[in-house]
Scaffold this motif. Sequence first.
Motif, PDB file in Angstrom:
ATOM      1  N   THR A 141      41.396 -24.021  -7.216  1.00  0.00           N
ATOM      2  CA  THR A 141      40.754 -23.443  -6.031  1.00  0.00           C
ATOM      3  C   THR A 141      39.418 -22.799  -6.365  1.00  0.00           C
ATOM      4  O   THR A 141      38.540 -22.708  -5.508  1.00  0.00           O
ATOM      5  N   LYS A 142      39.240 -22.355  -7.601  1.00  0.00           N
ATOM      6  CA  LYS A 142      37.994 -21.708  -8.004  1.00  0.00           C
ATOM      7  C   LYS A 142      36.872 -22.698  -8.329  1.00  0.00           C
ATOM      8  O   LYS A 142      35.751 -22.286  -8.568  1.00  0.00           O
ATOM      9  N   PHE A 143      37.152 -24.000  -8.337  1.00  0.00           N
ATOM     10  CA  PHE A 143      36.136 -24.991  -8.675  1.00  0.00           C
ATOM     11  C   PHE A 143      34.952 -24.941  -7.717  1.00  0.00           C
ATOM     12  O   PHE A 143      33.826 -25.185  -8.117  1.00  0.00           O
ATOM     13  N   ALA A 144      35.171 -24.661  -6.463  1.00  0.00           N
ATOM     14  CA  ALA A 144      34.085 -24.684  -5.483  1.00  0.00           C
ATOM     15  C   ALA A 144      33.136 -23.507  -5.654  1.00  0.00           C
ATOM     16  O   ALA A 144      31.940 -23.641  -5.423  1.00  0.00           O
ATOM     17  N   THR A 145      33.644 -22.360  -6.068  1.00  0.00           N
ATOM     18  CA  THR A 145      32.802 -21.165  -6.124  1.00  0.00           C
ATOM     19  C   THR A 145      32.645 -20.577  -7.517  1.00  0.00           C
ATOM     20  O   THR A 145      31.793 -19.726  -7.719  1.00  0.00           O
ATOM     21  N   GLY A 146      33.472 -21.006  -8.462  1.00  0.00           N
ATOM     22  CA  GLY A 146      33.485 -20.381  -9.771  1.00  0.00           C
ATOM     23  C   GLY A 146      32.320 -20.766 -10.652  1.00  0.00           C
ATOM     24  O   GLY A 146      31.630 -21.753 -10.418  1.00  0.00           O
ATOM     25  N   GLY A 147      32.113 -19.977 -11.674  1.00  0.00           N
ATOM     26  CA  GLY A 147      31.030 -20.207 -12.623  1.00  0.00           C
ATOM     27  C   GLY A 147      31.557 -20.737 -13.942  1.00  0.00           C
ATOM     28  O   GLY A 147      32.579 -21.415 -14.002  1.00  0.00           O
ATOM     29  N   GLY A 148      30.858 -20.396 -15.000  1.00  0.00           N
ATOM     30  CA  GLY A 148      31.194 -20.885 -16.323  1.00  0.00           C
ATOM     31  C   GLY A 148      32.553 -20.443 -16.820  1.00  0.00           C
ATOM     32  O   GLY A 148      33.188 -21.146 -17.603  1.00  0.00           O
ATOM     33  N   GLY A 149      33.012 -19.286 -16.379  1.00  0.00           N
ATOM     34  CA  GLY A 149      34.326 -18.808 -16.799  1.00  0.00           C
ATOM     35  C   GLY A 149      35.451 -19.715 -16.336  1.00  0.00           C
ATOM     36  O   GLY A 149      36.437 -19.907 -17.050  1.00  0.00           O
ATOM     37  N   VAL A 150      35.317 -20.273 -15.153  1.00  0.00           N
ATOM     38  CA  VAL A 150      36.330 -21.203 -14.640  1.00  0.00           C
ATOM     39  C   VAL A 150      36.349 -22.458 -15.500  1.00  0.00           C
ATOM     40  O   VAL A 150      37.409 -22.981 -15.845  1.00  0.00           O
ATOM     41  N   ARG A 151      35.158 -22.923 -15.870  1.00  0.00           N
ATOM     42  CA  ARG A 151      35.070 -24.122 -16.704  1.00  0.00           C
ATOM     43  C   ARG A 151      35.697 -23.868 -18.075  1.00  0.00           C
ATOM     44  O   ARG A 151      36.492 -24.681 -18.568  1.00  0.00           O
ATOM     45  N   VAL A 152      35.376 -22.750 -18.699  1.00  0.00           N
ATOM     46  CA  VAL A 152      35.914 -22.441 -20.021  1.00  0.00           C
ATOM     47  C   VAL A 152      37.429 -22.271 -19.959  1.00  0.00           C
ATOM     48  O   VAL A 152      38.164 -22.781 -20.812  1.00  0.00           O
ATOM     49  N   THR A 153      37.919 -21.575 -18.948  1.00  0.00           N
ATOM     50  CA  THR A 153      39.356 -21.382 -18.802  1.00  0.00           C
ATOM     51  C   THR A 153      40.067 -22.711 -18.596  1.00  0.00           C
ATOM     52  O   THR A 153      41.149 -22.943 -19.144  1.00  0.00           O
ATOM     53  N   THR A 154      39.463 -23.605 -17.830  1.00  0.00           N
ATOM     54  CA  THR A 154      40.060 -24.920 -17.613  1.00  0.00           C
ATOM     55  C   THR A 154      40.074 -25.727 -18.906  1.00  0.00           C
ATOM     56  O   THR A 154      41.048 -26.427 -19.191  1.00  0.00           O
ATOM     57  N   ILE A 155      39.022 -25.630 -19.701  1.00  0.00           N
ATOM     58  CA  ILE A 155      38.983 -26.329 -20.987  1.00  0.00           C
ATOM     59  C   ILE A 155      40.073 -25.794 -21.921  1.00  0.00           C
ATOM     60  O   ILE A 155      40.786 -26.570 -22.573  1.00  0.00           O
ATOM     61  N   VAL A 156      40.231 -24.474 -21.977  1.00  0.00           N
ATOM     62  CA  VAL A 156      41.270 -23.879 -22.819  1.00  0.00           C
ATOM     63  C   VAL A 156      42.655 -24.283 -22.313  1.00  0.00           C
ATOM     64  O   VAL A 156      43.538 -24.649 -23.105  1.00  0.00           O
TER      65      VAL A 156
END
Length: 152
Positions: free
Chosen positions: A83-98
Motif C-alpha cells: 500500500t505504501k508503493f504509491a506514496t512511499g519513498g526510499g525507505g519503502v524500497r529498502v524495506t521491500t528489498i530486505v
Amino acid sequence: MRSGAPNSSYGYPGHPTGMDMPGLMRGARVLLFVMGGMQLTVGVLVASLLAGIVANAGGSIADAVAIVSVLLGLGALSIILGTKFATGGGGVRVTTIVYASLMIVACLGSLGLGDGFGLIFTGGPVIGLACGGIILALMVTAQAGAWFNRPR
C-alpha cells in the motif's frame, strides 16, 4: 505524465497529472499483496491447526503463538509495503528489498533442510523463492529507483 493526456487528468484541462507508477512497480505491488494474502491465510490455518494439536497433545502454547505471530506479522508487513508503493519513498524500497531477501534466504534454507520452514513466508518454499526473487529483481531496477526517489 499520462501518455494519452499530456497536460490533463481525466479530461480536465490545466489540471496537472502526476507520474504513473511504472508497470514493474505495479507487478511488485501485486506480488506483495498476493504474498500477504497467502501469509495471512496460512497464518489463520496454522493457528486453527496448532490450537487443535496443542489442545489434544498438551503441547506448548508459546510455540504455536510464536509461529502464528510471525506468519500474521509478515503478512501484514507485505500488505503495508504494497500500500505504501504509491506514496512511499526510499525507505519503502529498502524495506521491500530486505523483506524479499529474507524471504529468499528462508526459502533456500527450507529447501536445503527439506522441512516446512518455507511455510513462514508463503506456504511453500518454491513459491516463496520465486515470488521473493521476482520482487527483489523488480525492486533493484532503475525504474524502481526513479519511482521511489521522485519528488512528491
